[in-house]
Write a protein that holds these residues in place. Structure first.
Motif, mmCIF file in Angstrom:
data_model
loop_
_atom_site.group_PDB
_atom_site.id
_atom_site.type_symbol
_atom_site.label_atom_id
_atom_site.label_comp_id
_atom_site.label_asym_id
_atom_site.label_seq_id
_atom_site.Cartn_x
_atom_site.Cartn_y
_atom_site.Cartn_z
ATOM 1 N N LEU A 172 0.853 -1.179 0.000
ATOM 2 C CA LEU A 172 0.000 0.000 0.000
ATOM 3 C C LEU A 172 0.895 1.237 0.000
ATOM 4 O O LEU A 172 1.763 1.385 0.865
ATOM 5 N N VAL A 173 0.716 2.083 -1.007
ATOM 6 C CA VAL A 173 1.537 3.278 -1.188
ATOM 7 C C VAL A 173 0.677 4.506 -0.908
ATOM 8 O O VAL A 173 -0.470 4.575 -1.360
ATOM 9 N N ASN A 174 1.224 5.459 -0.172
ATOM 10 C CA ASN A 174 0.489 6.675 0.191
ATOM 11 C C ASN A 174 0.562 7.741 -0.896
ATOM 12 O O ASN A 174 0.956 8.875 -0.667
ATOM 13 N N LEU A 175 0.184 7.347 -2.093
ATOM 14 C CA LEU A 175 0.108 8.248 -3.240
ATOM 15 C C LEU A 175 -1.171 7.935 -4.001
ATOM 16 O O LEU A 175 -1.710 6.823 -3.883
ATOM 17 N N SER A 176 -1.622 8.871 -4.794
ATOM 18 C CA SER A 176 -2.825 8.637 -5.594
ATOM 19 C C SER A 176 -2.525 7.613 -6.693
ATOM 20 O O SER A 176 -1.379 7.481 -7.131
ATOM 21 N N PRO A 177 -3.549 6.894 -7.161
ATOM 22 C CA PRO A 177 -3.341 5.938 -8.252
ATOM 23 C C PRO A 177 -2.724 6.588 -9.495
ATOM 24 O O PRO A 177 -1.887 5.983 -10.154
ATOM 25 N N GLU A 178 -3.089 7.824 -9.781
ATOM 26 C CA GLU A 178 -2.563 8.511 -10.956
ATOM 27 C C GLU A 178 -1.046 8.742 -10.844
ATOM 28 O O GLU A 178 -0.308 8.571 -11.817
ATOM 29 N N VAL A 179 -0.587 9.121 -9.665
ATOM 30 C CA VAL A 179 0.841 9.359 -9.445
ATOM 31 C C VAL A 179 1.606 8.036 -9.535
ATOM 32 O O VAL A 179 2.660 7.948 -10.172
ATOM 33 N N VAL A 180 1.063 6.992 -8.919
ATOM 34 C CA VAL A 180 1.715 5.675 -8.959
ATOM 35 C C VAL A 180 1.727 5.153 -10.394
ATOM 36 O O VAL A 180 2.742 4.612 -10.861
ATOM 37 N N TRP A 181 0.623 5.309 -11.106
ATOM 38 C CA TRP A 181 0.555 4.844 -12.496
ATOM 39 C C TRP A 181 1.641 5.509 -13.349
ATOM 40 O O TRP A 181 2.296 4.856 -14.141
ATOM 41 N N LYS A 182 1.842 6.793 -13.148
ATOM 42 C CA LYS A 182 2.872 7.502 -13.921
ATOM 43 C C LYS A 182 4.255 6.921 -13.618
ATOM 44 O O LYS A 182 5.059 6.709 -14.522
ATOM 45 N N LYS A 183 4.511 6.611 -12.351
ATOM 46 C CA LYS A 183 5.799 6.020 -11.974
ATOM 47 C C LYS A 183 6.002 4.644 -12.608
ATOM 48 O O LYS A 183 7.123 4.279 -12.942
ATOM 49 N N LEU A 184 4.933 3.880 -12.734
ATOM 50 C CA LEU A 184 5.056 2.498 -13.204
ATOM 51 C C LEU A 184 4.863 2.326 -14.708
ATOM 52 O O LEU A 184 5.411 1.397 -15.293
ATOM 53 N N SER A 185 4.103 3.197 -15.324
ATOM 54 C CA SER A 185 3.754 2.985 -16.731
ATOM 55 C C SER A 185 4.764 3.572 -17.713
ATOM 56 O O SER A 185 4.813 3.143 -18.863
ATOM 57 N N GLU A 186 5.546 4.535 -17.294
ATOM 58 C CA GLU A 186 6.599 5.066 -18.166
ATOM 59 C C GLU A 186 7.683 3.993 -18.249
ATOM 60 O O GLU A 186 8.209 3.578 -17.214
ATOM 61 N N PRO A 187 8.027 3.519 -19.444
ATOM 62 C CA PRO A 187 8.927 2.364 -19.564
ATOM 63 C C PRO A 187 10.234 2.455 -18.779
ATOM 64 O O PRO A 187 10.644 1.502 -18.142
ATOM 65 N N CYS A 188 10.888 3.601 -18.779
ATOM 66 C CA CYS A 188 12.182 3.690 -18.102
ATOM 67 C C CYS A 188 12.134 4.397 -16.752
ATOM 68 O O CYS A 188 13.175 4.620 -16.125
ATOM 69 N N ALA A 189 10.936 4.698 -16.261
ATOM 70 C CA ALA A 189 10.817 5.287 -14.927
ATOM 71 C C ALA A 189 11.254 4.287 -13.854
ATOM 72 O O ALA A 189 11.563 4.681 -12.737
ATOM 73 N N ILE A 190 11.324 3.017 -14.187
ATOM 74 C CA ILE A 190 11.740 1.988 -13.234
ATOM 75 C C ILE A 190 13.120 2.286 -12.652
ATOM 76 O O ILE A 190 13.391 1.973 -11.497
ATOM 77 N N GLN A 191 13.982 2.929 -13.415
ATOM 78 C CA GLN A 191 15.316 3.245 -12.894
ATOM 79 C C GLN A 191 15.251 4.283 -11.779
ATOM 80 O O GLN A 191 16.200 4.419 -11.007
#
Length: 169
Positions: A30-49
């Motif tokens: 459980l992350v204390n961020l909105s789904p939209e913010v988390v989605w941006k972190k996870l859906s951008e291909p190279c944001a994983i770094q």
């Protein structure tokens, strides 16, 4: 009767030579961020770094593909099968040429999903995979235990870092 005994011997010996069994890792945080913010972190291909502590660099040479370089120096090639924006789900698989020393698996399919939960976001990461050596008696480092340890550590480290990087309540 002689034929029945022969048949039972054949059936029992083939049952013992079954090869690897599929493995599964299924974790969530459980992350204390909105789904939209988390989605941006996870859906951008190279944001994983930016959020996964094991990933030092990421390249996206083609659409729906990325190459991750890990702190160990190994490279993992991933291919995205689905990125469902409306459902906030990502499905991916291990691509060819991945370094089996970095991730000791012969095949891997993963899914990351995001759902609002309370004032935060539940991030679930499920991975199915097979060990790198698919023979009946793999040497240490290429067996189920090595695959399970590597995949579990990778998923848990990523999720823990996402959770740690979110604001505290």
């Amino acid at each position: 009767m002689k034929y029945l005994v022969s048949l039972l011997c054949v059936v029992s010996s083939t049952a013992l030579a079954h090869g690897p069994t599929p493995q599964k890792t299924d974790e969530s945080v459980l992350v204390n961020l909105s789904p939209e913010v988390v989605w941006k972190k996870l859906s951008e291909p190279c944001a994983i770094q930016d959020w996964h502590p094991s990933v030092t660099t990421c390249e996206a040479p083609e659409q729906n593909k990325r190459v991750l370089t890990l702190k160990s120096g190994g490279k993992i090639y991933e291919e995205f099968d689905e990125v469902l924006v409306s459902e906030m789900k990502i499905s991916y698989r291990l691509g060819a040429n991945s370094d089996t020393k970095a991730m000791p698996v012969s095949s891997l399919n993963g899914r990351i999903s995001i759902k609002a939960e309370g004032s935060g976001t539940r991030v679930s990461w499920m991975v199915r995979y097979y060990r790198v050596d698919t023979t009946n008696e793999p040497p240490p480092g290429t067996d189920d235990e090595a695959a399970r340890n590597a995949v579990n550590a990778y998923v848990k480290q990523g999720l823990a870092n996402l959770e740690a990087s979110s604001p505290k309540k």
